[in-house]
Design a protein around this motif. Structure first.
Motif, PDB file in Angstrom:
ATOM      1  N   VAL A 137     -26.314   4.093  44.167  1.00  7.86           N
ATOM      2  CA  VAL A 137     -26.315   3.219  45.237  1.00  7.86           C
ATOM      3  C   VAL A 137     -25.822   1.748  44.782  1.00  7.86           C
ATOM      4  CG1 VAL A 137     -28.228   2.175  46.913  1.00  7.86           C
ATOM      5  CG2 VAL A 137     -28.434   4.361  46.114  1.00  7.86           C
ATOM      6  N   ALA A 138     -24.879   1.404  45.550  1.00  4.48           N
ATOM      7  CA  ALA A 138     -24.615   0.102  45.585  1.00  4.48           C
ATOM      8  C   ALA A 138     -25.226  -0.934  46.028  1.00  4.48           C
ATOM      9  CB  ALA A 138     -23.084  -0.046  46.388  1.00  4.48           C
ATOM     10  N   PRO A 139     -24.956  -2.234  45.809  1.00  2.00           N
ATOM     11  CA  PRO A 139     -25.723  -3.405  46.104  1.00  2.00           C
ATOM     12  C   PRO A 139     -25.997  -3.653  47.677  1.00  2.00           C
ATOM     13  CG  PRO A 139     -24.417  -4.153  44.395  1.00  2.00           C
ATOM     14  CD  PRO A 139     -23.825  -2.892  44.783  1.00  2.00           C
ATOM     15  N   ASP A 140     -25.206  -3.260  48.406  1.00  2.00           N
ATOM     16  CA  ASP A 140     -25.338  -3.099  49.995  1.00  2.00           C
ATOM     17  C   ASP A 140     -26.018  -1.982  50.588  1.00  2.00           C
ATOM     18  OD1 ASP A 140     -23.348  -0.977  49.570  1.00  2.00           O
ATOM     19  OD2 ASP A 140     -21.910  -1.878  50.838  1.00  2.00           O
ATOM     20  N   GLY A 141     -26.554  -1.148  49.539  1.00  2.00           N
ATOM     21  CA  GLY A 141     -27.259   0.217  50.093  1.00  2.00           C
ATOM     22  C   GLY A 141     -26.376   1.275  50.489  1.00  2.00           C
ATOM     23  N   ALA A 142     -25.269   1.272  50.352  1.00  2.00           N
ATOM     24  CA  ALA A 142     -24.381   2.460  50.406  1.00  2.00           C
ATOM     25  C   ALA A 142     -24.588   3.379  49.238  1.00  2.00           C
ATOM     26  CB  ALA A 142     -23.002   2.043  50.739  1.00  2.00           C
ATOM     27  N   LEU A 143     -24.562   4.757  49.505  1.00  2.00           N
ATOM     28  CA  LEU A 143     -24.443   5.653  48.293  1.00  2.00           C
ATOM     29  C   LEU A 143     -22.970   6.180  47.994  1.00  2.00           C
ATOM     30  CD1 LEU A 143     -26.236   7.843  46.783  1.00  2.00           C
ATOM     31  CD2 LEU A 143     -25.368   9.349  48.376  1.00  2.00           C
ATOM     32  N   TRP A 144     -22.764   5.853  46.956  1.00  2.00           N
ATOM     33  CA  TRP A 144     -21.457   6.376  46.212  1.00  2.00           C
ATOM     34  C   TRP A 144     -21.610   7.671  45.552  1.00  2.00           C
ATOM     35  CZ3 TRP A 144     -16.681   3.197  46.055  1.00  2.00           C
ATOM     36  CH2 TRP A 144     -16.556   1.979  46.811  1.00  2.00           C
ATOM     37  N   ALA A 145     -20.833   8.761  45.990  1.00  2.00           N
ATOM     38  CA  ALA A 145     -21.249  10.171  45.894  1.00  2.00           C
ATOM     39  C   ALA A 145     -19.942  10.882  45.223  1.00  2.00           C
ATOM     40  CB  ALA A 145     -21.873  10.904  46.769  1.00  2.00           C
ATOM     41  N   GLY A 146     -20.106  11.400  43.924  1.00  2.00           N
ATOM     42  CA  GLY A 146     -19.148  12.117  43.274  1.00  2.00           C
ATOM     43  C   GLY A 146     -18.928  13.536  43.350  1.00  2.00           C
ATOM     44  N   THR A 147     -18.063  14.258  43.408  1.00  5.47           N
ATOM     45  CA  THR A 147     -17.816  15.754  43.321  1.00  5.47           C
ATOM     46  C   THR A 147     -16.792  16.073  42.172  1.00  5.47           C
ATOM     47  OG1 THR A 147     -15.935  15.639  45.021  1.00  5.47           O
ATOM     48  CG2 THR A 147     -18.078  15.785  45.893  1.00  5.47           C
TER      49      THR A 147
END
Length: 287
Positions: free
Chosen positions: A107-117
């Motif tokens: 989770v980034a500082p702005d609350g977004a989720l960075w998700a990998g595959t």
């Protein structure tokens, strides 16, 4: 470089996870979250009481992170889903791709989720890194990665660190308030024989801690890319690390046993090294 922290490790959770991953401290609940990717389980551990819980998922689970309103966000084989505090399940973004599964997320500082595959066969360029917002908006940031792994941000949010494991590098990007990254360049390259970069975390001083798959170690690098600490453990497949505890001074390390002919007795357990550093508070997913 300073070494010797290996003598201070302890076993926080004795387990035999196939692929333990994604330790995350949940400050609201005072507990550690972690997953067994291939075992399809989400675990919690409360170090103050020793209480543990396990929830089985219906798909391979790459990561589980706290949500701002309670519950969890899950990076699953077929997409990203939400668990509500009452246990209800719903998809936030579903995008099944045959032969592909979820891997690490943050989770980034702005609350977004960075998700990998990544692809199950680890085919070159078969994975992605995407940014998801709480309303379900999704943007693929990196479309051609191989094994999308560790993610972290500098304390001021202006830098993002990222590991695509087979490259042997931890890269750094410039990151802005809108979640746009640019200027990708190497921070460090892991030498042959030392393992491959897997999960990572960033501490309060902006240093990057990276777990080395096949290396049995976690390394800390300064923001300038200088190696200044090595934490060695007997489990060769160290997968990820995170700071936890009330003061964020305990380093939790997940491990795996998948593919090992003779796993060490602690392989698959969650290890802890008390007082080895000072972590930075991690945001919850804004969704």
């Amino acid at each position: 470089m300073r070494a010797g922290a290996a003598a201070r490790y302890g076993i926080a959770v004795r387990a035999e996870a196939e692929l333990g991953e994604g330790p995350t401290w949940d400050p609201a609940a005072g507990r550690l979250l972690w997953v067994d990717v291939l075992g399809m389980r989400v675990h919690t551990y409360d170090p103050s009481s020793g209480r543990r819980t396990v929830r089985t998922t219906e798909q391979h689970v790459g990561a589980a992170k706290p949500r701002a309103g309670g519950g969890l966000v899950l990076n699953l084989r077929d997409g990203v889903a939400l668990l509500d505090p009452d246990g209800a399940f719903r998809w936030l973004h579903r995008e099944p791709v045959p032969g592909r599964r979820a891997n690490d997320a943050a989770v980034a500082p702005d609350g977004a989720l960075w998700a990998g595959t990544m692809r199950y066969d680890e085919a070159t360029g078969g994975g992605t890194l995407s940014r998801l917002t709480g309303d379900g908006g999704v943007r693929t940031v990196l479309p051609d990665v191989t094994v999308s792994n560790g993610l972290g941000w500098s304390p001021d949010g202006r830098l993002m660190y990222y590991a695509d494991t087979p490259t042997r590098r931890v890269d750094v990007f410039d990151h802005d308030a809108q979640g746009v990254v640019r200027g990708r360049r190497p921070l460090v390259e892991i030498e042959e024989g030392a393992g491959f970069p897997d999960g990572l975390t960033v501490d309060a001083d902006g240093c990057v801690w990276v777990a080395l798959w096949g290396g049995g170690a976690v390394r800390r690098y300064t923001p300038g890319g200088e190696l200044d600490l090595v934490v060695e453990v007997p489990a060769p497949l160290t997968t990820a690390c995170a700071f936890g505890g009330p003061d964020l001074t305990d380093l939790y390390i997940t491990t795996a046993r998948v593919g090992l002919r003779a796993p060490h007795p602690v392989s698959g357990s969650v290890l802890v090294v008390p007082g080895v550093g000072r972590g930075a508070p991690q945001p919850a997913f804004a969704g």
